[in-house]
Design an enzyme around this catalytic site. Structure first.
Site, PDB file in Angstrom:
ATOM      1  N   ARG A  49      59.995  49.623  38.197  1.00 52.84           N
ATOM      2  CA  ARG A  49      58.572  49.419  38.479  1.00 52.84           C
ATOM      3  C   ARG A  49      57.792  49.042  37.234  1.00 52.84           C
ATOM      4  NH1 ARG A  49      54.023  52.547  38.445  1.00 52.84           N
ATOM      5  NH2 ARG A  49      55.112  54.534  38.187  1.00 52.84           N
ATOM      6  N   TYR A 103      44.190  26.500  45.976  1.00 46.01           N
ATOM      7  CA  TYR A 103      44.911  27.016  47.142  1.00 46.01           C
ATOM      8  C   TYR A 103      44.008  27.955  47.949  1.00 46.01           C
ATOM      9  CZ  TYR A 103      48.338  29.952  49.622  1.00 46.01           C
ATOM     10  OH  TYR A 103      49.021  30.667  50.572  1.00 46.01           O
ATOM     11  N   ASP A 175      46.877  27.229  37.116  1.00 48.40           N
ATOM     12  CA  ASP A 175      48.000  27.351  38.054  1.00 48.40           C
ATOM     13  C   ASP A 175      48.806  26.061  37.968  1.00 48.40           C
ATOM     14  OD1 ASP A 175      49.713  27.264  40.302  1.00 48.40           O
ATOM     15  OD2 ASP A 175      48.408  28.611  41.415  1.00 48.40           O
ATOM     16  N   LYS A 200      58.380  29.078  44.563  1.00 47.22           N
ATOM     17  CA  LYS A 200      58.514  27.641  44.735  1.00 47.22           C
ATOM     18  C   LYS A 200      59.602  27.074  43.803  1.00 47.22           C
ATOM     19  CE  LYS A 200      54.867  28.206  47.422  1.00 47.22           C
ATOM     20  NZ  LYS A 200      54.296  29.519  47.130  1.00 47.22           N
TER      21      LYS A 200
END
Length: 384
Positions: A49, A103, A175, A200
């Site tokens: 974590r 987006y 981005d 992606k």
């Protein structure tokens, strides 16, 4: 002077070192939540974590090398990366100036969620350079851009924004999911922080959900702190799959660049399409910007069918190679309708105003032979 390694070599090996005898060529999977801790040690414990599992660390180092950054970190999704990257540089009462061309999920993050943290966001058209200066406030702390954009493939020249940020003391967050570090590296053009949806191209096989943030050591440490609190660590198996995927990043993107240009050129000659969006085309509004800044035009393609929704529906049902599915960047060609996915929250009129009319299809071109994809498109257009 040490010679800088090429992108393919960095994508495969990172910073290579001599391997000990009998070392595995493929990295092992550390599918463990926790690790033994030395008694009395004050060092941070190894705990998945915390983002310091060996699989997590390995891909972060490699991405930092690809982007030319001090550090990087992978998290559990691209949206997680977008959220944590901004929260690492913004505080309650701060103001963010964002491009309008972003987006839909990130737009919702900014408009619906950031207000909870007392963060205000203004949206500006990237082409209106004077408006950006006027949009700044005393509380402005960062500027956010996406390039190339989804789904119109607009290519934003980030250098003027980087200059503005340096003068005003702001962070420039970019981005770069569609470009990948193969086609464009924002830090080399003045950006401070880079975001990827690693789902992606970085992974490239449509079998992982992940995100990444790249920047200075201080920014990445703040992202890591937030990730540990908000619980967005990447699973070791996902990290191991991304490790595998990144090894072929350069060759995959090169192939998709070539396929994108070939398919776009063919589509531009078809009467059934009222518009074709790909930066390789001289008709694209940002062709010269892309040619100057990018190493390749990418494998994303937008087309507009003259018959609107009905024509798009017929075309989609006739395709046999391209798969009707959201997401992008994999080895297989995917096609989606922004009206039903990324821009579903907008009305038809709002989408049309944004340049995304009904009948707009977004293709993520994969590694199939370009001639086969063109034949698939041609057959789908020819059917009644």
């Amino acid at each position: 002077m040490t010679r800088r390694l090429g992108l393919s070599t960095r994508a495969i090996h990172g910073d290579p070192a001599v391997r000990p005898d009998w070392a595995p060529v493929a990295p092992p999977l550390y599918q463990s939540s926790t690790f033994t801790n030395p008694v009395g040690s004050t060092a941070q414990v190894l705990y998945t974590r915390y983002g310091n599992n060996p699989n997590q660390v390995a891909i972060a180092k490699r991405l930092a090398l690809l982007e030319g950054a001090e550090a990087a970190i992978f998290v559990a999704s691209g949206m997680g990366a977008a959220a944590l990257a901004h929260l690492a540089v913004l505080r309650p009462g701060d103001h963010l100036v964002s491009s309008e061309w972003i987006y839909g999920g990130v737009h919702r993050l900014f408009t619906q969620e950031f207000a909870r943290f007392g963060i205000e966001v203004s949206f500006v058209n990237p082409q209106e350079s004077r408006t950006w200066k006027r949009a700044l406030r005393k509380t402005t702390r960062a500027i956010f851009l996406e390039t190339p954009t989804n789904p119109l493939l607009r290519v934003v020249d980030i250098e003027p924004f980087a200059t503005l940020c340096k003068v005003e003391g702001l962070a420039l967050i970019v981005d770069s999911t569609f470009a990948t570090p193969v086609n464009f590296r924002p830090l080399e053009h003045g950006a401070d922080v880079v975001i990827h949806s690693a789902t992606k191209y970085l992974n490239g096989h449509s079998d992982v959900i992940a995100g990444a943030v790249v920047g200075t050591e201080s920014v990445i440490e703040e992202v890591r702190r937030l990730m540990q609190v908000w619980g967005q660590a990447l699973d070791p198996m996902a990290a191991w799959l991304i490790d595998r995927g990144m090894k072929t990043l350069a060759v995959r993107v090169a192939r998709q660049n070539a396929t994108g240009a070939a398919v776009a050129e063919w589509c531009a000659g078809q009467a059934a399409f009222s518009a074709v969006h790909h930066p390789s085309l001289p008709s694209h509004p940002d062709h010269e910007t892309a040619r100057r800044l990018m190493n390749g035009y990418g494998g994303m393609l937008g087309v507009e069918l003259k018959g609107g929704v009905a024509a798009a529906d017929r075309f989609l049902r006739a395709l046999t190679i391209a798969t009707h599915a959201p997401s992008l960047g994999g080895v297989e060609t995917l096609v989606s309708e922004p009206r039903l996915t990324s821009h579903a929250s907008l009305t038809p009129a709002q989408r049309a105003e944004a340049g995304i009319p009904d009948g707009f299809l977004r293709f993520s071109l994969g590694l199939e032979d370009a001639d086969d994809l063109i034949a698939d498109f041609a057959r789908a257009l020819a059917l009644p």
